[in-house]
Design a protein around this motif. Sequence first.
Motif, PDB file in Angstrom:
ATOM      1  N   ARG A   1       0.840  -1.205   0.000  1.00  0.00           N
ATOM      2  CA  ARG A   1       0.000   0.000   0.000  1.00  0.00           C
ATOM      3  C   ARG A   1       0.876   1.256   0.000  1.00  0.00           C
ATOM      4  O   ARG A   1       0.579   2.230  -0.690  1.00  0.00           O
ATOM      5  N   VAL A   2       1.930   1.229   0.803  1.00  0.00           N
ATOM      6  CA  VAL A   2       2.833   2.382   0.875  1.00  0.00           C
ATOM      7  C   VAL A   2       3.453   2.645  -0.497  1.00  0.00           C
ATOM      8  O   VAL A   2       3.460   3.786  -0.983  1.00  0.00           O
ATOM      9  N   ARG A   3       3.965   1.603  -1.133  1.00  0.00           N
ATOM     10  CA  ARG A   3       4.598   1.767  -2.447  1.00  0.00           C
ATOM     11  C   ARG A   3       3.593   2.290  -3.477  1.00  0.00           C
ATOM     12  O   ARG A   3       3.921   3.149  -4.309  1.00  0.00           O
ATOM     13  N   ALA A   4       2.364   1.775  -3.435  1.00  0.00           N
ATOM     14  CA  ALA A   4       1.350   2.195  -4.401  1.00  0.00           C
ATOM     15  C   ALA A   4       1.030   3.675  -4.244  1.00  0.00           C
ATOM     16  O   ALA A   4       0.928   4.416  -5.232  1.00  0.00           O
ATOM     17  N   ILE A   5       0.878   4.122  -3.008  1.00  0.00           N
ATOM     18  CA  ILE A   5       0.554   5.528  -2.771  1.00  0.00           C
ATOM     19  C   ILE A   5       1.723   6.422  -3.173  1.00  0.00           C
ATOM     20  O   ILE A   5       1.533   7.464  -3.806  1.00  0.00           O
ATOM     21  N   LEU A   6       2.931   6.026  -2.819  1.00  0.00           N
ATOM     22  CA  LEU A   6       4.087   6.849  -3.190  1.00  0.00           C
ATOM     23  C   LEU A   6       4.272   6.912  -4.702  1.00  0.00           C
ATOM     24  O   LEU A   6       4.662   7.952  -5.243  1.00  0.00           O
ATOM     25  N   ARG A   7       3.984   5.809  -5.400  1.00  0.00           N
ATOM     26  CA  ARG A   7       4.093   5.819  -6.864  1.00  0.00           C
ATOM     27  C   ARG A   7       3.142   6.835  -7.469  1.00  0.00           C
ATOM     28  O   ARG A   7       3.513   7.598  -8.359  1.00  0.00           O
TER      29      ARG A   7
ATOM     30  N   PRO B   1     -14.334  11.067 -19.887  1.00  0.00           N
ATOM     31  CA  PRO B   1     -15.567  11.827 -19.691  1.00  0.00           C
ATOM     32  C   PRO B   1     -16.744  11.193 -20.428  1.00  0.00           C
ATOM     33  O   PRO B   1     -16.591  10.719 -21.558  1.00  0.00           O
ATOM     34  N   GLY B   2     -17.888  11.162 -19.758  1.00  0.00           N
ATOM     35  CA  GLY B   2     -19.080  10.588 -20.358  1.00  0.00           C
ATOM     36  C   GLY B   2     -19.151   9.080 -20.285  1.00  0.00           C
ATOM     37  O   GLY B   2     -20.146   8.479 -20.709  1.00  0.00           O
ATOM     38  N   GLN B   3     -18.119   8.448 -19.737  1.00  0.00           N
ATOM     39  CA  GLN B   3     -18.101   6.989 -19.638  1.00  0.00           C
ATOM     40  C   GLN B   3     -18.183   6.571 -18.171  1.00  0.00           C
ATOM     41  O   GLN B   3     -17.522   7.158 -17.315  1.00  0.00           O
ATOM     42  N   THR B   4     -18.968   5.566 -17.907  1.00  0.00           N
ATOM     43  CA  THR B   4     -19.100   5.066 -16.542  1.00  0.00           C
ATOM     44  C   THR B   4     -17.886   4.225 -16.160  1.00  0.00           C
ATOM     45  O   THR B   4     -17.490   3.321 -16.900  1.00  0.00           O
ATOM     46  N   GLN B   5     -17.294   4.554 -15.024  1.00  0.00           N
ATOM     47  CA  GLN B   5     -16.173   3.784 -14.488  1.00  0.00           C
ATOM     48  C   GLN B   5     -16.666   2.990 -13.285  1.00  0.00           C
ATOM     49  O   GLN B   5     -17.223   3.566 -12.349  1.00  0.00           O
ATOM     50  N   THR B   6     -16.471   1.699 -13.311  1.00  0.00           N
ATOM     51  CA  THR B   6     -16.962   0.872 -12.212  1.00  0.00           C
ATOM     52  C   THR B   6     -16.152   1.116 -10.942  1.00  0.00           C
ATOM     53  O   THR B   6     -14.998   1.544 -10.998  1.00  0.00           O
ATOM     54  N   LYS B   7     -16.760   0.827  -9.820  1.00  0.00           N
ATOM     55  CA  LYS B   7     -16.046   0.961  -8.549  1.00  0.00           C
ATOM     56  C   LYS B   7     -14.854   0.012  -8.501  1.00  0.00           C
ATOM     57  O   LYS B   7     -13.811   0.346  -7.941  1.00  0.00           O
ATOM     58  N   ALA B   8     -15.012  -1.160  -9.092  1.00  0.00           N
ATOM     59  CA  ALA B   8     -13.898  -2.120  -9.116  1.00  0.00           C
ATOM     60  C   ALA B   8     -12.717  -1.550  -9.897  1.00  0.00           C
ATOM     61  O   ALA B   8     -11.563  -1.651  -9.461  1.00  0.00           O
ATOM     62  N   PHE B   9     -13.003  -0.934 -11.058  1.00  0.00           N
ATOM     63  CA  PHE B   9     -11.938  -0.356 -11.877  1.00  0.00           C
ATOM     64  C   PHE B   9     -11.284   0.818 -11.145  1.00  0.00           C
ATOM     65  O   PHE B   9     -10.046   0.933 -11.118  1.00  0.00           O
ATOM     66  N   LEU B  10     -12.091   1.687 -10.559  1.00  0.00           N
ATOM     67  CA  LEU B  10     -11.543   2.830  -9.828  1.00  0.00           C
ATOM     68  C   LEU B  10     -10.684   2.378  -8.654  1.00  0.00           C
ATOM     69  O   LEU B  10      -9.630   2.952  -8.385  1.00  0.00           O
ATOM     70  N   THR B  11     -11.137   1.347  -7.946  1.00  0.00           N
ATOM     71  CA  THR B  11     -10.361   0.839  -6.810  1.00  0.00           C
ATOM     72  C   THR B  11      -9.012   0.307  -7.273  1.00  0.00           C
ATOM     73  O   THR B  11      -7.974   0.568  -6.656  1.00  0.00           O
ATOM     74  N   GLU B  12      -9.011  -0.433  -8.371  1.00  0.00           N
ATOM     75  CA  GLU B  12      -7.757  -0.971  -8.918  1.00  0.00           C
ATOM     76  C   GLU B  12      -6.833   0.158  -9.365  1.00  0.00           C
ATOM     77  O   GLU B  12      -5.628   0.139  -9.093  1.00  0.00           O
ATOM     78  N   GLN B  13      -7.377   1.157 -10.060  1.00  0.00           N
ATOM     79  CA  GLN B  13      -6.567   2.230 -10.614  1.00  0.00           C
ATOM     80  C   GLN B  13      -6.065   3.195  -9.550  1.00  0.00           C
ATOM     81  O   GLN B  13      -4.932   3.681  -9.628  1.00  0.00           O
TER      82      GLN B  13
ATOM     83  N   PRO C   1      -7.825  -4.899  -5.137  1.00  0.00           N
ATOM     84  CA  PRO C   1      -9.163  -5.297  -5.596  1.00  0.00           C
ATOM     85  C   PRO C   1     -10.252  -4.696  -4.701  1.00  0.00           C
ATOM     86  O   PRO C   1     -10.039  -4.456  -3.512  1.00  0.00           O
ATOM     87  N   LEU C   2     -11.399  -4.459  -5.295  1.00  0.00           N
ATOM     88  CA  LEU C   2     -12.561  -4.037  -4.519  1.00  0.00           C
ATOM     89  C   LEU C   2     -13.073  -5.218  -3.712  1.00  0.00           C
ATOM     90  O   LEU C   2     -13.212  -6.329  -4.231  1.00  0.00           O
TER      91      LEU C   2
ATOM     92  N   TYR D   1     -18.363  -4.472   0.845  1.00  0.00           N
ATOM     93  CA  TYR D   1     -18.588  -3.419   1.839  1.00  0.00           C
ATOM     94  C   TYR D   1     -17.483  -2.357   1.867  1.00  0.00           C
ATOM     95  O   TYR D   1     -17.413  -1.571   2.807  1.00  0.00           O
ATOM     96  N   ASP D   2     -16.624  -2.339   0.860  1.00  0.00           N
ATOM     97  CA  ASP D   2     -15.566  -1.329   0.800  1.00  0.00           C
ATOM     98  C   ASP D   2     -16.141  -0.051   0.193  1.00  0.00           C
ATOM     99  O   ASP D   2     -16.534  -0.018  -0.971  1.00  0.00           O
ATOM    100  N   ARG D   3     -16.176   1.021   0.986  1.00  0.00           N
ATOM    101  CA  ARG D   3     -16.768   2.273   0.534  1.00  0.00           C
ATOM    102  C   ARG D   3     -15.717   3.355   0.280  1.00  0.00           C
ATOM    103  O   ARG D   3     -16.034   4.531   0.205  1.00  0.00           O
ATOM    104  N   SER D   4     -14.465   2.952   0.143  1.00  0.00           N
ATOM    105  CA  SER D   4     -13.389   3.932  -0.006  1.00  0.00           C
ATOM    106  C   SER D   4     -13.625   4.858  -1.195  1.00  0.00           C
ATOM    107  O   SER D   4     -13.564   6.092  -1.068  1.00  0.00           O
ATOM    108  N   ILE D   5     -13.910   4.289  -2.366  1.00  0.00           N
ATOM    109  CA  ILE D   5     -14.111   5.109  -3.558  1.00  0.00           C
ATOM    110  C   ILE D   5     -15.331   6.003  -3.397  1.00  0.00           C
ATOM    111  O   ILE D   5     -15.323   7.174  -3.802  1.00  0.00           O
TER     112      ILE D   5
END
Length: 231
Positions: A115-121, A172-184, A189-190, A193-197
Amino acid sequence: MENLPLILLVDDDQELCDLIGEYLTAEGFAVDKAHSGQSALTRLASPPECQLIVLDIMMPGLSGLDVLQRLRPSNSTPVIMLTGRGDDIDRILGLEMGADDYLAKPCNPRELVARVRAILRRTQNPTSGDQHLLDVAGIQLSPADMQAKALGTPLQLTGAEFNTLKVLMQHPGQTQTKAFLTEQVLHRPLTAYDRSIDVHVSRIRQKLANAGIHDIIRSVRGVGYQLLSAD
């Protein structure tokens, strides 16, 4: 040594702090420690500046939530919260106050390092393909220097908020899933009950509204979110 990313560990459990600190040091990080909320705030007011904070929520005196509340919005240093298992309310409160991510205690040190490496990246080393300025519907994002504006007004976004908005603005104009946003955004992985996004999007909406841009991010029930184009 001076070039190593500096991580501040804040936890009243000194033995756990030492164990996590040893693991982070072995993984190539410099580590500072604070064992109370007040000592953490004192440390953060002095150089050298740390690149990330690992913050325990449950501490006597000033809790981790108290520290986070005092820290934001004047300090945008990324924060990973450590929470008790099942403490969903504290997790949501922490995210609403500006934490970037969370881990349940007892945490796996390898997962924490990931998690630390991902955030710093994502906060320190944007990839070359992400350098161009994004400009959609009055919102401007500069990934190269992590700057954001809405109708010319600077937005104070956390790293997770910035990257959530960036992904939405890239499509823009395209729906991004919560799973995709969580990964990106969170590089994991989502889970159920994960409400972070959801919380990050809620905070982005509030900050955009304060700058005069309303209802630009649409919820797609059961799927995810969409940034409406100007057309």
